[in-house]
Scaffold this motif. Sequence first.
Motif, PDB file in Angstrom:
ATOM      1  N   TYR A   1       0.858  -1.185   0.000  1.00 24.73           N
ATOM      2  CA  TYR A   1       0.000   0.000   0.000  1.00 24.73           C
ATOM      3  C   TYR A   1       0.891   1.230   0.000  1.00 24.73           C
ATOM      4  N   ILE A   2       0.765   2.051  -1.062  1.00 23.61           N
ATOM      5  CA  ILE A   2       1.532   3.292  -1.198  1.00 23.61           C
ATOM      6  C   ILE A   2       0.573   4.459  -0.984  1.00 23.61           C
ATOM      7  N   ALA A   3       0.850   5.271   0.025  1.00 28.26           N
ATOM      8  CA  ALA A   3       0.048   6.461   0.291  1.00 28.26           C
ATOM      9  C   ALA A   3       0.680   7.651  -0.410  1.00 28.26           C
ATOM     10  N   ASP A   4      -0.021   8.219  -1.371  1.00 29.75           N
ATOM     11  CA  ASP A   4       0.438   9.412  -2.069  1.00 29.75           C
ATOM     12  C   ASP A   4       0.017  10.624  -1.239  1.00 29.75           C
ATOM     13  N   GLU A   5       0.988  11.212  -0.525  1.00 28.92           N
ATOM     14  CA  GLU A   5       0.728  12.360   0.352  1.00 28.92           C
ATOM     15  C   GLU A   5       1.226  13.664  -0.275  1.00 28.92           C
ATOM     16  N   VAL A   6       1.453  13.656  -1.586  1.00 27.85           N
ATOM     17  CA  VAL A   6       1.980  14.840  -2.249  1.00 27.85           C
ATOM     18  C   VAL A   6       1.029  16.029  -2.059  1.00 27.85           C
ATOM     19  N   GLN A   7      -0.272  15.790  -2.097  1.00 26.39           N
ATOM     20  CA  GLN A   7      -1.218  16.889  -1.887  1.00 26.39           C
ATOM     21  C   GLN A   7      -1.730  16.982  -0.444  1.00 26.39           C
ATOM     22  N   PRO A   8      -2.145  15.888   0.201  1.00 24.13           N
ATOM     23  CA  PRO A   8      -2.753  16.030   1.539  1.00 24.13           C
ATOM     24  C   PRO A   8      -1.766  16.062   2.700  1.00 24.13           C
ATOM     25  N   GLY A   9      -0.477  15.855   2.457  1.00 18.97           N
ATOM     26  CA  GLY A   9       0.481  15.724   3.548  1.00 18.97           C
ATOM     27  C   GLY A   9       0.905  17.028   4.191  1.00 18.97           C
ATOM     28  N   PHE A  10       1.752  16.919   5.208  1.00 17.19           N
ATOM     29  CA  PHE A  10       2.333  18.050   5.939  1.00 17.19           C
ATOM     30  C   PHE A  10       1.281  18.911   6.642  1.00 17.19           C
ATOM     31  N   GLY A  11       0.317  18.245   7.289  1.00 15.85           N
ATOM     32  CA  GLY A  11      -0.631  18.936   8.149  1.00 15.85           C
ATOM     33  C   GLY A  11      -1.816  19.570   7.470  1.00 15.85           C
ATOM     34  N   ARG A  12      -1.928  19.419   6.168  1.00 17.22           N
ATOM     35  CA  ARG A  12      -3.002  20.107   5.448  1.00 17.22           C
ATOM     36  C   ARG A  12      -4.384  19.668   5.901  1.00 17.22           C
ATOM     37  N   THR A  13      -4.549  18.420   6.257  1.00 18.33           N
ATOM     38  CA  THR A  13      -5.878  17.942   6.627  1.00 18.33           C
ATOM     39  C   THR A  13      -6.255  18.303   8.059  1.00 18.33           C
ATOM     40  N   GLY A  14      -5.363  18.966   8.784  1.00 19.45           N
ATOM     41  CA  GLY A  14      -5.707  19.562  10.064  1.00 19.45           C
ATOM     42  C   GLY A  14      -5.652  18.633  11.263  1.00 19.45           C
ATOM     43  N   GLY A  15      -6.353  17.535  11.213  1.00 19.96           N
ATOM     44  CA  GLY A  15      -6.397  16.628  12.355  1.00 19.96           C
ATOM     45  C   GLY A  15      -5.197  15.724  12.478  1.00 19.96           C
ATOM     46  N   GLN A  16      -4.381  15.667  11.450  1.00 19.23           N
ATOM     47  CA  GLN A  16      -3.227  14.775  11.454  1.00 19.23           C
ATOM     48  C   GLN A  16      -2.171  15.323  10.494  1.00 19.23           C
ATOM     49  N   ARG A  17      -0.924  14.880  10.713  1.00 20.89           N
ATOM     50  CA  ARG A  17       0.156  15.360   9.846  1.00 20.89           C
ATOM     51  C   ARG A  17       0.031  14.775   8.448  1.00 20.89           C
ATOM     52  N   TRP A  18      -0.438  13.524   8.358  1.00 26.52           N
ATOM     53  CA  TRP A  18      -0.529  12.824   7.071  1.00 26.52           C
ATOM     54  C   TRP A  18      -1.946  12.328   6.857  1.00 26.52           C
ATOM     55  N   GLY A  19      -2.415  12.404   5.635  1.00 24.44           N
ATOM     56  CA  GLY A  19      -3.786  12.025   5.343  1.00 24.44           C
ATOM     57  C   GLY A  19      -4.115  10.595   5.707  1.00 24.44           C
ATOM     58  N   PHE A  20      -3.167   9.679   5.532  1.00 19.89           N
ATOM     59  CA  PHE A  20      -3.447   8.270   5.797  1.00 19.89           C
ATOM     60  C   PHE A  20      -3.789   8.033   7.270  1.00 19.89           C
ATOM     61  N   ALA A  21      -3.274   8.877   8.176  1.00 21.23           N
ATOM     62  CA  ALA A  21      -3.501   8.681   9.609  1.00 21.23           C
ATOM     63  C   ALA A  21      -4.969   8.839   9.980  1.00 21.23           C
ATOM     64  N   ARG A  22      -5.716   9.556   9.154  1.00 24.54           N
ATOM     65  CA  ARG A  22      -7.144   9.757   9.414  1.00 24.54           C
ATOM     66  C   ARG A  22      -7.881   8.425   9.443  1.00 24.54           C
TER      67      ARG A  22
ATOM     68  N   LEU B   1       6.292  24.721  10.118  1.00 28.85           N
ATOM     69  CA  LEU B   1       5.047  24.007  10.402  1.00 28.85           C
ATOM     70  C   LEU B   1       4.863  23.830  11.904  1.00 28.85           C
ATOM     71  N   ARG B   2       5.948  23.496  12.591  1.00 27.63           N
ATOM     72  CA  ARG B   2       5.868  23.280  14.036  1.00 27.63           C
ATOM     73  C   ARG B   2       5.786  24.600  14.799  1.00 27.63           C
ATOM     74  N   GLU B   3       6.688  25.522  14.473  1.00 28.12           N
ATOM     75  CA  GLU B   3       6.794  26.761  15.236  1.00 28.12           C
ATOM     76  C   GLU B   3       5.541  27.620  15.120  1.00 28.12           C
ATOM     77  N   GLU B   4       4.922  27.628  13.940  1.00 28.01           N
ATOM     78  CA  GLU B   4       3.717  28.433  13.738  1.00 28.01           C
ATOM     79  C   GLU B   4       2.438  27.618  13.933  1.00 28.01           C
ATOM     80  N   ASP B   5       2.598  26.340  14.297  1.00 28.74           N
ATOM     81  CA  ASP B   5       1.459  25.444  14.571  1.00 28.74           C
ATOM     82  C   ASP B   5       0.440  25.499  13.438  1.00 28.74           C
ATOM     83  N   LEU B   6       0.928  25.305  12.224  1.00 31.04           N
ATOM     84  CA  LEU B   6       0.070  25.480  11.055  1.00 31.04           C
ATOM     85  C   LEU B   6      -0.924  24.337  10.877  1.00 31.04           C
ATOM     86  N   GLN B   7      -0.629  23.184  11.440  1.00 26.67           N
ATOM     87  CA  GLN B   7      -1.606  22.102  11.365  1.00 26.67           C
ATOM     88  C   GLN B   7      -2.860  22.457  12.167  1.00 26.67           C
ATOM     89  N   THR B   8      -2.666  23.021  13.347  1.00 21.28           N
ATOM     90  CA  THR B   8      -3.815  23.472  14.137  1.00 21.28           C
ATOM     91  C   THR B   8      -4.576  24.568  13.403  1.00 21.28           C
TER      92      THR B   8
END
Length: 421
Positions: free
Chosen positions: A230-251, A311-318
């Motif tokens: 299973y390959i998760a393509d996180e090119v678009q949803p990764g790095f906190g974009r989905t808000g609740g998690q750093r990576w889309g697959f974690a949802r 991403l961490r310092e500015e808490d952009l995922q939140t």
Amino acid sequence: MSSPATAELLARRERALGASYRLFYEEPFAPVRGEGVWLYDKDNTPYLDAYNNVASIGHCHPAVVAAIAEQSAQLNTHTRYLHPSIVDYAEDLLSEFPEPLDNMTMTCTGSEANDLALRIARCHSGGTGIIVTRWAYHGVTSALAEVSPSLATGLPTASHVRLVDAPDSYRKTGDFVASVKAALQDMQAQGIKPAALLVDSIFSSDGVFSPANGELAAAAQCVRDAGGLYIADEVQPGFGRTGGQRWGFARDNVIPDLVTLGKPMGNGHPVAAVVGRSALFDQFGRQQRYFNTYGGNPVSCRAAHAVLRVLREEDLQTNARQVGDYLKQGLQELAERHPLIGDIRGEGLFIGVELVTDRHTQTPATACAAAIVNGLRRRQVLISATGPKANVLKIRPPLVFAKEHADLLLERLDQTLNDLG
């Protein structure tokens, strides 16, 4: 109307560049500089960027600009020489992943990352079969074009590729897991050994869907049971974009075998990677050589590391979660006044707004979507459309998008919807 200078540049572009180069909008947009969530044209007119996830932490973020400039003035070379930048970054980035995912190989683009991931999957499985969704986009190499049906309507599917239904939470047509099982059965009947299920974790090209009901985990297990990965393509949803998690697959509470990264990783600087289990990289490395001249160079690593720190310092995922929730609520309020809006979905600052001519029949409003995208461009707001019928407004702004920016987007979307009657 376009200015004479813009028209001249467009004419030169059409003469000099290949026909596959395409532009957004009926009236091409020509930005000359960017800052945060804003892009500016030559007249210094600000445009609200509600589309570009490439500049994930905001256009021209000072930390990234400084990192690139500083390292460029010192050294830039390939990974055949020992340099701390790639090691420092790899160790730090891998701390953001579940423990089994403990190795990384760097590339320059998401296409290269997905291409390498498929090579690793084929090496591991001994198979060639790839499963992707029906309107997927995974890259532009020859191998990736074969698993990116959204690139060309009617393009014949390669014999080793099987297309499956995306988990459509709106129309509820098809069954993602059943579709994957059927694809595996068909491969077996045709004597094709499966290598991988390759899935964009938010199904962005298919229309933006964000399942969290175990479908991804169940589909991944089916593929693993058949010998694939299973390959998760996180090119678009990764790095906190989905808000609740750093990576889309974690949802969906699933750990992939391989994860591919790109676009927002360097905030516009071309850098990408494959993350996965060390055993897979070890097996691949014993059997095949892989070298990428620019992948993992010191400048790219410094740029990517600066992005991770911001991403961490500015808490952009939140921020993505909070502003995304605020924006979705505002869109729901617009839907109460505008029946053209059939569905609102997505997570964090990755939102899809499906437009329909009739909510009962759910008929795609493709022409209206194009009119809204172009109408917003005339009102200095930039978005796009996605999905098989191009009727889903794709809202995917930089992660520094604030509530005041969401208000401006909602106001101008309301005005544009009113124009349609």
